[in-house]
Design an enzyme around this catalytic site. Structure first.
Site, short mmCIF file in Angstrom:
data_model
loop_
_atom_site.label_atom_id
_atom_site.label_comp_id
_atom_site.label_asym_id
_atom_site.label_seq_id
_atom_site.Cartn_x
_atom_site.Cartn_y
_atom_site.Cartn_z
N GLY A 30 15.19 -51.56 119.49
CA GLY A 30 15.28 -51.15 118.11
C GLY A 30 13.97 -51.27 117.36
N VAL A 37 12.28 -54.70 118.01
CA VAL A 37 13.25 -55.66 118.53
C VAL A 37 13.39 -55.44 120.03
CG1 VAL A 37 15.61 -56.53 118.40
CG2 VAL A 37 14.50 -55.67 116.34
N ASP A 149 24.85 -56.14 101.48
CA ASP A 149 24.79 -54.91 102.28
C ASP A 149 25.80 -54.95 103.42
OD1 ASP A 149 23.92 -52.37 102.85
OD2 ASP A 149 22.14 -53.00 103.96
#
Length: 379
Positions: A30, A37, A149
């Site tokens: 990612g 990542v 979020d």
């Protein structure tokens, strides 16, 4: 950095390089607001996700340290676990628990090849887990944390399909200070509570609203925001409210479940979701009450009508859309929860589950809606 008293493990750069094969591109899973990542394997056999802070990251070291300190103080079965960190030279790395089944959004309405067959019992378990995690953040932890979020991509799933909330620790309510925070808005359209999206008024009630939206997605197997035509947008929440008015909430259930679900549990979850998404923040239940209602320990209060009046044409269009009209254009059902930026408000999603797990780009899964809306998903 050295003065931080963190109750987490410390890793050397040598260990991290060994685990990720020197940050081999093949292990990259990612790219997010903080940087790349990587998936890694420790010498003891533990699989990890390593978030590498980018030198070009706009967030920078201060936010990195804030996230590190917050997460280290929060431990719960339904929060993604932070194993430790590496602060060495110019390297700032976070070592997270690796989630084998990616995230809830991909499992429910991602590309077909990545979707998981989630039976009703598993879906119910996932929702209860999210509720328990939020109850901990809001009511049980030493700090009062507002996630701000909550969305399907920020709910990760382990190998046993237990739900784990990621990206927490972004906003804190000070118990001895104000009961709300008015700050630069950061969240995702379709999940943000109206008082937060419009006025920047942030309390734990904003998370509760977002949870309600996610619960509706779990029941229906569909993303909250769907686009049938360029100029026509459907909101799952609107459809759920319309079905409530018509006394036919069961029509919201994902067709993939067939008749294999507990009708009483399903109706309870939908009603709880509608309570959570009440336009008036004070009328939304606290998360500990949500847990009790979902587990059947307390009755779900009677829902009051919010008196929404819609044109019959709009209602019929929503019915066809959410009940799977075969004629709707391929590629118009999108997930708007990956990343949102713009529309003139300066709203942007902060580092999230996408930072940890790549989601393959697919036209049915993620499309640009407008020029100012960016979908940060790696193919």
């Amino acid at each position: 950095l050295k003065v931080l008293a963190l109750q987490i493990g410390s890793f050397t750069l040598r260990q991290i390089k060994a685990a990720t094969n020197n940050f081999d591109a093949a292990n990259k899973i990612g790219e997010g607001g903080f940087g790349s990542v990587y998936k890694g394997l420790l010498s003891d056999g533990t699989t990890i996700a390593v978030k590498q802070l980018s030198s070009k990251s706009k967030q920078g070291n201060r936010e990195f340290v804030t996230e590190l300190g917050m997460i280290s103080a929060l431990q719960h079965p339904h929060l993604v676990k932070l194993y430790g960190c590496c602060i060495e030279g110019n390297q700032l790395l976070l070592v997270y628990q690796y989630m084998e089944n990616n995230n809830l959004a991909r499992a429910l309405f991602g590309p077909e090849e990545f979707q998981l067959k989630l039976d009703w019992g598993t879906r119910h378990k996932i929702c209860v887990g999210i509720a328990r995690g939020l109850a901990y953040l809001h009511e049980e932890s030493r700090l009062k944390i507002v996630h701000r979020d909550i969305k399907a991509t920020n709910v990760l799933l382990d190998k046993d399909l237990n739900s784990k909330i990621s990206d927490f620790g972004l906003a804190k309510l000070d118990e001895e200070d104000n009961t709300h925070i008015s700050t630069k808005i950061a969240g995702t359209y379709g999940y943000m509570a109206p008082e937060y999206a419009m006025h920047g008024y942030l309390t734990d009630k904003a998370d509760i609203y977002s949870f309600g939206v996610v619960a509706l997605e779990v029941v229906s197997g569909q993303c909250n925001i769907s686009y049938q035509k360029k100029d026509e947008c459907f909101h799952l929440l609107d459809w759920a409210r319309e079905l409530k008015e018509r006394g036919n909430l069961i029509d919201l259930v994902d067709a993939r479940l067939g008749s294999h679900f507990d009708k009483e549990q399903v109706l309870a979850m939908i009603k709880v979701a509608l309570l959570c998404t009440n336009a008036t923040p004070t009328l939304r239940p606290v998360m500990s009450s949500v847990v009790s209602m979902l587990e059947g320990k307390v009755a779900v209060p009677v829902l009051d009508s919010e008196g929404a009046i819609k044109a019959e044409e709009k209602i019929e269009a929503m019915r066809k859309h959410f009940k799977g009209d075969k004629d709707r254009a391929v590629g118009q059902n999108i997930t708007n929860s990956m990343f949102t930026e713009g529309l003139g408000t300066g709203i942007a999603s902060l580092p999230s589950a996408i930072d940890l797990y790549r989601i393959p780009l697919d036209t049915d899964y993620c499309q640009n809606i407008e020029e100012e809306m960016v979908c940060s998903v790696l193919s």
